[in-house]
Scaffold this motif. Structure first.
Motif, mmCIF file in Angstrom:
data_model
loop_
_atom_site.group_PDB
_atom_site.id
_atom_site.type_symbol
_atom_site.label_atom_id
_atom_site.label_comp_id
_atom_site.label_asym_id
_atom_site.label_seq_id
_atom_site.Cartn_x
_atom_site.Cartn_y
_atom_site.Cartn_z
ATOM 1 N N CYS B 23 -1.748 0.060 -3.603
ATOM 2 C CA CYS B 23 -2.775 -0.859 -2.994
ATOM 3 C C CYS B 23 -3.426 -1.537 -3.954
ATOM 4 N N THR B 24 -3.439 -3.106 -4.093
ATOM 5 C CA THR B 24 -4.296 -3.898 -4.869
ATOM 6 C C THR B 24 -4.793 -4.832 -4.041
ATOM 7 N N TYR B 25 -6.065 -5.234 -4.670
ATOM 8 C CA TYR B 25 -6.809 -6.097 -3.873
ATOM 9 C C TYR B 25 -7.489 -7.206 -4.768
ATOM 10 N N ASP B 26 -7.852 -8.205 -4.078
ATOM 11 C CA ASP B 26 -8.370 -9.405 -5.056
ATOM 12 C C ASP B 26 -9.848 -9.799 -4.196
ATOM 13 N N THR B 27 -10.828 -9.738 -5.371
ATOM 14 C CA THR B 27 -12.317 -9.735 -4.900
ATOM 15 C C THR B 27 -12.993 -10.606 -6.038
ATOM 16 N N GLN B 69 -8.692 2.090 -10.163
ATOM 17 C CA GLN B 69 -8.733 1.282 -11.305
ATOM 18 C C GLN B 69 -9.617 0.070 -11.215
ATOM 19 N N LYS B 70 -10.994 -0.190 -11.382
ATOM 20 C CA LYS B 70 -11.488 -1.436 -10.804
ATOM 21 C C LYS B 70 -11.270 -2.528 -11.778
ATOM 22 N N ALA B 71 -10.952 -2.354 -13.055
ATOM 23 C CA ALA B 71 -10.607 -3.662 -13.596
ATOM 24 C C ALA B 71 -9.039 -4.122 -13.371
ATOM 25 N N ALA B 72 -8.533 -3.381 -12.885
ATOM 26 C CA ALA B 72 -7.188 -3.634 -12.473
ATOM 27 C C ALA B 72 -6.891 -3.993 -11.004
ATOM 28 N N LYS B 73 -8.207 -3.634 -10.408
ATOM 29 C CA LYS B 73 -8.301 -3.943 -8.971
ATOM 30 C C LYS B 73 -6.932 -3.145 -8.010
ATOM 31 N N SER B 74 -6.881 -1.933 -8.499
ATOM 32 C CA SER B 74 -6.073 -1.056 -7.715
ATOM 33 C C SER B 74 -6.530 0.124 -7.312
ATOM 34 N N PHE B 75 -5.885 0.590 -6.102
ATOM 35 C CA PHE B 75 -6.249 1.743 -5.414
ATOM 36 C C PHE B 75 -5.405 2.592 -4.835
ATOM 37 N N SER B 76 -4.883 3.405 -5.456
ATOM 38 C CA SER B 76 -3.541 4.337 -4.854
ATOM 39 C C SER B 76 -4.114 5.494 -4.361
ATOM 40 N N LEU B 77 -3.270 5.799 -3.293
ATOM 41 C CA LEU B 77 -3.531 7.178 -2.524
ATOM 42 C C LEU B 77 -2.808 8.150 -2.895
#
Lengths: 113, 116
Positions: B23-27, B69-77
């Motif tokens: 999962c990646t996100y943009d904010t 990984q906040k800097a990479a805006k990544s959130f894997s499960l």
């Protein structure tokens, strides 16, 4: 304890008819949300109620959609003059407060013929 | 506007093995929440795990853990020791914690199949 309850579970109606979908949140939860889940659009936010504050209606797709929450508890989502593109699963969620995790109901599957 | 992207429409795993959903996100915000929800055929969205962005430590819940990984805006499960009951659609979701509306923004989902 009881979870979020939605009714009906399934609804089939003819194009042009009005429909009402009901959501009974978890007791004590002040925040209530409606989402729509469709194949083409995925999960979309529709409307948010928090206590006695004015609801955030920014996700409602057209003026045919409206929702109300009576007594800070049960909510009804109304769709007037239904169109085929309104066919979707409508999910309701509630949380203890806006910052707490949302708990979802089983949804209402709406099919417009 | 915030967006959430799940690049894997489908994944499969053998029972008892480990699988990772991306999962990646943009904010542009610095304080927010991230979630993984599971949706079995019963349609009910079930919260799997929640991560607060200001916490560097990755959240864990039994066999479920995240790599945030906040800097990479990544959130894997990561699901360890996969079980047949883990088969479901998994949604990654974002919630901005600094506003007055805690609406969730969801990814398109990843359908996980668990093979016996």
């Amino acid at each position: 304890g009881a979870g979020v309850s939605q009714s009906p579970s399934n609804k089939v109606t003819e194009k042009g008819k009005d429909v009402e979908l009901r959501c009974d949140p978890i007791s004590g939860h002040t925040a209530l949300y409606w989402y729509r889940q469709s194949l083409g659009q995925g999960l979309e936010f529709l409307i948010y109620f928090q206590g006695n504050s004015a609801p955030d209606k920014s996700g409602l797709p057209s003026d045919r959609f409206s929702a109300e929450r009576t007594g800070g508890s049960v909510s009804t989502l109304t769709i007037q003059r239904t169109q085929q593109e309104d066919s979707a699963v409508y999910l309701c969620a509630s949380s203890f407060s806006g910052a707490q995790p949302q708990h979802f109901g089983d949804g209402t599957r709406l099919s417009i013929l | 506007a915030q967006t959430v992207t799940q690049s894997q429409p489908e994944m499969s795993v053998q029972e008892a093995e480990t699988v990772t959903l991306s999962c990646t996100y943009d904010t542009s915000e610095s304080d927010y929440y991230l979630f993984w929800y599971k949706q079995p055929p019963s349609r009910q969205m079930i919260l799997v795990i929640r991560q607060e962005a200001y916490k560097q430590q990755n959240a864990t819940e039994n066999r479920f853990s995240v790599n945030f990984q906040k800097a990479a805006k990544s959130f894997s499960l990561k699901i360890s020791d996969s079980q047949l009951g883990d088969a479901a659609m998994y949604f990654c979701a974002y919630d901005y914690s600094g506003g007055s509306n805690y609406k969730l923004t969801f990814g398109k989902g990843t359908l996980l199949t668990v093979n016996p």
